[in-house]
Scaffold this motif. Sequence first.
Motif, PDB file in Angstrom:
ATOM      1  N   MET A 235       4.619   8.787   0.999  1.00  0.00           N
ATOM      2  CA  MET A 235       3.177   8.578   0.851  1.00  0.00           C
ATOM      3  C   MET A 235       2.879   7.154   0.370  1.00  0.00           C
ATOM      4  O   MET A 235       3.641   6.574  -0.415  1.00  0.00           O
ATOM      5  CB  MET A 235       2.572   9.589  -0.126  1.00  0.00           C
ATOM      6  CG  MET A 235       2.856   9.362  -1.588  1.00  0.00           C
ATOM      7  SD  MET A 235       1.902  10.462  -2.676  1.00  0.00           S
ATOM      8  CE  MET A 235       2.565  12.069  -2.251  1.00  0.00           C
ATOM      9  N   LEU A 386      -3.690   5.021   5.894  1.00  0.00           N
ATOM     10  CA  LEU A 386      -2.943   6.092   6.546  1.00  0.00           C
ATOM     11  C   LEU A 386      -2.780   5.813   8.035  1.00  0.00           C
ATOM     12  O   LEU A 386      -3.701   5.303   8.676  1.00  0.00           O
ATOM     13  CB  LEU A 386      -3.676   7.432   6.368  1.00  0.00           C
ATOM     14  CG  LEU A 386      -3.928   7.875   4.926  1.00  0.00           C
ATOM     15  CD1 LEU A 386      -4.669   9.216   4.923  1.00  0.00           C
ATOM     16  CD2 LEU A 386      -2.626   7.984   4.146  1.00  0.00           C
ATOM     17  N   TYR A 394      -1.456  13.774   6.296  1.00  0.00           N
ATOM     18  CA  TYR A 394      -1.640  13.022   5.052  1.00  0.00           C
ATOM     19  C   TYR A 394      -2.893  13.475   4.306  1.00  0.00           C
ATOM     20  O   TYR A 394      -2.904  13.499   3.068  1.00  0.00           O
ATOM     21  CB  TYR A 394      -1.681  11.521   5.326  1.00  0.00           C
ATOM     22  CG  TYR A 394      -0.300  10.884   5.298  1.00  0.00           C
ATOM     23  CD1 TYR A 394       0.476  10.936   4.149  1.00  0.00           C
ATOM     24  CD2 TYR A 394       0.221  10.245   6.418  1.00  0.00           C
ATOM     25  CE1 TYR A 394       1.742  10.368   4.120  1.00  0.00           C
ATOM     26  CE2 TYR A 394       1.485   9.672   6.390  1.00  0.00           C
ATOM     27  CZ  TYR A 394       2.237   9.737   5.236  1.00  0.00           C
ATOM     28  OH  TYR A 394       3.499   9.170   5.203  1.00  0.00           O
TER      29      TYR A 394
END
Length: 460
Positions: A235, A386, A394
């Motif tokens: 992430m 993202l 996500y």
Amino acid sequence: MTAKPTLSFWQIWNMSFGFLGIQFGFALQGGFMSRIFQTLGADKDQLPLLWIAAPLTGLLVQPIIGWFSDRTWHPWLGRRRPYFLAGAILSSIALLFMPHSPTLWMAAGLLWVLDASINVSMEPFRALVADKLDESQRAYGFVLQTLIIGIGTWVASNLPWFVNQLGVPNEAGPGVVPPSVKIAFAIGAFVFLASILVTVFTTREHPPEDMEAFRRQRGAQGNFLAEILRHIGAMPPQMLSIGVVQFFSWLAFFAMWSMATPALTEHVFKAPAPDPALFDMAIPASAAAFQGANAAFQNAADLVGSYMGYYGLSSMAVALLLSFYAARRPLNRRAVHFFALGLGGIGFLSMWFVAQPAWLILSFALVGVAWASILSMPYALLASHLPADRMGIYMGIFNMFIVIPQIVAATLLGPVVRHLFGNQPIYALVISGASLLLGALCLYRVREPAIAAPLAAAGH
């Protein structure tokens, strides 16, 4: 990658309109589930744990739905809309049955079904805004989404009170949910499905640029659990920084949803829920005393729900102002979020000092400023960090920062209030205020993305 077209106000509005129904579901759940639980015999310190269904289902459902929606393409419904529609049908069924629960365990079980179903619809909506809007319009899109959410919150929170004003009783016998609440949930079921259908029929999604490559990539993916774990490990740092802010923000609102009814009916209205075990219904005087105490509680609970609606009304006003501003010039999203969380924290803390119930309108209006920002600014701060082809998974992972604090609160809030604060639920709202202020301070680690183009929407 082909540039995304600039969308008009009505295109963005229709794309987000399904959130009206989703918020009807969440507002009825947030404003009245504790009332249903207390009516069915739950003690006030049991309420947070009974609410644990909501965050647990979100933790499980949202990343999974995000993973599957990234890999879905239906010739007519597209990528995200199949999930909107399936979740809406299931949520509407759960809303219809919820207030008819004869026992506490059945109501708690239906909360699992309801929250899981709402999450099936909700998670792809966040991804849809990022899918269809260019970076220059994303803040505007999330703000318009928040405006619709505010409308839904205000209207749904006032439904039991409004239905009662039309002559439907808001009282019933021991262990029976009042008719006004049952009708409000039935209206919510209809609005949920109808508003989702508006988005399904008015919005088209962009197909993959290379359909053959999309199909090959989809077929080459491993199992969803391994993929989710891999993406959690990878992430972006921005997601983690915003996630810390989200932790404190959503802990605060979970405490409000689960504890506002017992806290405010007891602390402000001086009308706590009566325990039927303390009354002998065979004795007319005792039965009349229960009816009087129950009437006072149900009336107070109606007003608590109505006053909570003002946080939706306030968030709607704030979102409207932000949408006008964001349509013309870039927002400093981090600064907006900082001040909004601070005002929300003050709103929660002020509830401890309220002497007259009507002052709760101001308290909830300040809470609504934070709510408007929580529903838009974190997503606008995150979306540009993202990858477009992994937006769904996500966004699902990001929602873990919403559900984990709620699980923490569901597990610990009841014992903390019981043992540290003498079982006075008003302190749950004090904890909410302190939590929002901590969240505001944590924004110092969040970066403000650069915006190169204005946020105007064509035709607006």
